[in-house]
Design an enzyme around this catalytic site. Structure first.
Site, PDB file in Angstrom:
ATOM      1  N   TYR A 195       0.869  -1.180   0.000  1.00  0.00           N
ATOM      2  CA  TYR A 195       0.000   0.000   0.000  1.00  0.00           C
ATOM      3  C   TYR A 195       0.905   1.229   0.000  1.00  0.00           C
ATOM      4  O   TYR A 195       2.097   1.134   0.287  1.00  0.00           O
ATOM      5  CB  TYR A 195      -0.943   0.007   1.209  1.00  0.00           C
ATOM      6  CG  TYR A 195      -0.270  -0.190   2.546  1.00  0.00           C
ATOM      7  CD1 TYR A 195       0.238   0.892   3.262  1.00  0.00           C
ATOM      8  CD2 TYR A 195      -0.144  -1.459   3.105  1.00  0.00           C
ATOM      9  CE1 TYR A 195       0.864   0.721   4.485  1.00  0.00           C
ATOM     10  CE2 TYR A 195       0.477  -1.647   4.323  1.00  0.00           C
ATOM     11  CZ  TYR A 195       0.975  -0.552   5.021  1.00  0.00           C
ATOM     12  OH  TYR A 195       1.594  -0.731   6.225  1.00  0.00           O
ATOM     13  N   HIS A 232       6.067  -0.648   0.573  1.00  0.00           N
ATOM     14  CA  HIS A 232       5.557   0.580  -0.033  1.00  0.00           C
ATOM     15  C   HIS A 232       5.970   0.803  -1.481  1.00  0.00           C
ATOM     16  O   HIS A 232       5.532   1.775  -2.083  1.00  0.00           O
ATOM     17  CB  HIS A 232       6.005   1.786   0.792  1.00  0.00           C
ATOM     18  CG  HIS A 232       5.445   1.828   2.168  1.00  0.00           C
ATOM     19  ND1 HIS A 232       4.118   1.602   2.452  1.00  0.00           N
ATOM     20  CD2 HIS A 232       6.044   2.068   3.362  1.00  0.00           C
ATOM     21  CE1 HIS A 232       3.920   1.704   3.753  1.00  0.00           C
ATOM     22  NE2 HIS A 232       5.066   1.979   4.332  1.00  0.00           N
TER      23      HIS A 232
END
Length: 330
Positions: free
Chosen positions: A259, A305
């Site tokens: 995410y 990430h």
């Protein structure tokens, strides 16, 4: 004969005057019609660059290249409120998938409590040709040290800071003004009464924590210890929308990593609430070091990430003149 000549001349003058007035009327009609098109149809993509905002350059300018236009969605809900809180099945499934555990908490129940405590508003709905909102997105990179960016940062209308990045002791380089701080429970810090708390809810428990810090103060642990309360103004609380988080993940991060990082999410958030965006404290130092300006801990681009891809996207936004990236001096 003289009377006849006078009559003919008067008729000729009358025709000229009539033609002039008709032409003037048509020109005025076209002018106001075009103005109406710019004003009325801005939301449908017919507006000119001037209609996007009152700044010299506008993030939401309709004169965008294909790359930006394919990603930027001005209609996406970026902040949660009671009227837009319902999530479709795909978004709810994706968001719950971030939480790494079977979820038994009723999302709708939590949302009802949220907006009995915090402002239930349609924030930042004032975009238009007369607004020029300048924003500084301030990251936590060591490249801020000795940059002397502080005064420049503080000149912006909004100053958005990320997680725990402090100002005290670093004012010369990072400024002292903070209008919004984007955080989650594990990165929470005390705020002054002029700062908006913008929650990045990775999980439903984060929303429950937000409720708890202003009420029962009973949540002290998530996957790690978290503060049971913080100093913050409940009338300045905002919550990022799960659909917005998924949108940033899908459209801007293109699914790289699990995410988006808080910094990357904050930058894309700024593209949706600001007209001009200046970015500070992102990236490595001039020596290629990735560390915070306020401590010696090193940061890394983990698979969580997709940091390499986020960094490339930020630089491309700079190349596209959608942001101005200030890289510091160290």
């Amino acid at each position: 004969m003289a009377k006849l000549r006078t009559t003919v001349q008067l008729k000729r003058h009358f025709r000229y005057i009539t033609a002039f007035l008709s032409s003037t009327t048509i020109l005025l009609f076209l002018y106001f019609q075009n103005s109406a098109v710019i004003t009325t149809y801005a939301s449908y993509g017919i507006a000119s660059k001037r209609a996007a905002c009152g700044c010299n350059t506008c993030v939401a300018s309709r004169e965008n290249g294909t790359w930006f236009s394919e990603r930027y969605n001005r209609t996406i809900p970026f902040l949660l409120n009671s009227t837009n809180s319902e999530l479709n099945e795909d978004i709810l499934k994706w968001w719950k998938g971030l939480q790494g555990a079977a979820d038994v908490i009723n999302y709708t129940y939590v949302v009802d409590i949220l907006f009995s405590l915090f402002p239930d508003e349609d924030h930042f709905s004032d975009a238009g040709p007369d607004r020029c909102r300048t924003c500084a997105v301030v990251g936590n990179s060591g490249n801020l040290l000795r940059s002397n960016y502080g005064r420049l940062i503080d000149l912006h209308d909004f100053v958005l800071r990320i997680n725990k990045g402090p100002t005290k002791g670093f004012e010369k380089d990072v400024g002292s003004k903070t209008t919004h701080r984007i955080m989650y429970p594990e990165s929470a810090v005390d705020l002054d009464n002029s700062t908006h708390l913008v929650l990045f809810p990775y999980k439903i428990l984060d929303m429950q924590w937000l409720i708890s810090i202003f009420t029962t103060k009973h949540i002290t642990e998530t996957y790690m210890s978290v503060p049971s309360t913080i100093n913050a103004d409940r009338d300045k609380v905002m919550i990022l929308h799960p659909e917005f988080i998924k949108y940033v993940n899908d459209k801007w991060a293109e699914g790289h990593g699990g995410y988006p990082s808080t910094g990357f999410l904050t930058l894309i958030f700024a593209l949706h609430i600001c007209d001009e965006v200046n970015v500070f404290g992102f990236g490595a130092t001039s020596e290629g070091q990735w560390h915070h300006y306020f401590d010696d801990s090193m940061t890394s681009f983990s698979n969580l990430h997709g940091g390499d891809f986020e960094n490339q996207t930020i630089h491309f936004l700079h190349q596209q003149n959608k942001i101005s990236l200030h890289k510091g001096w160290t």
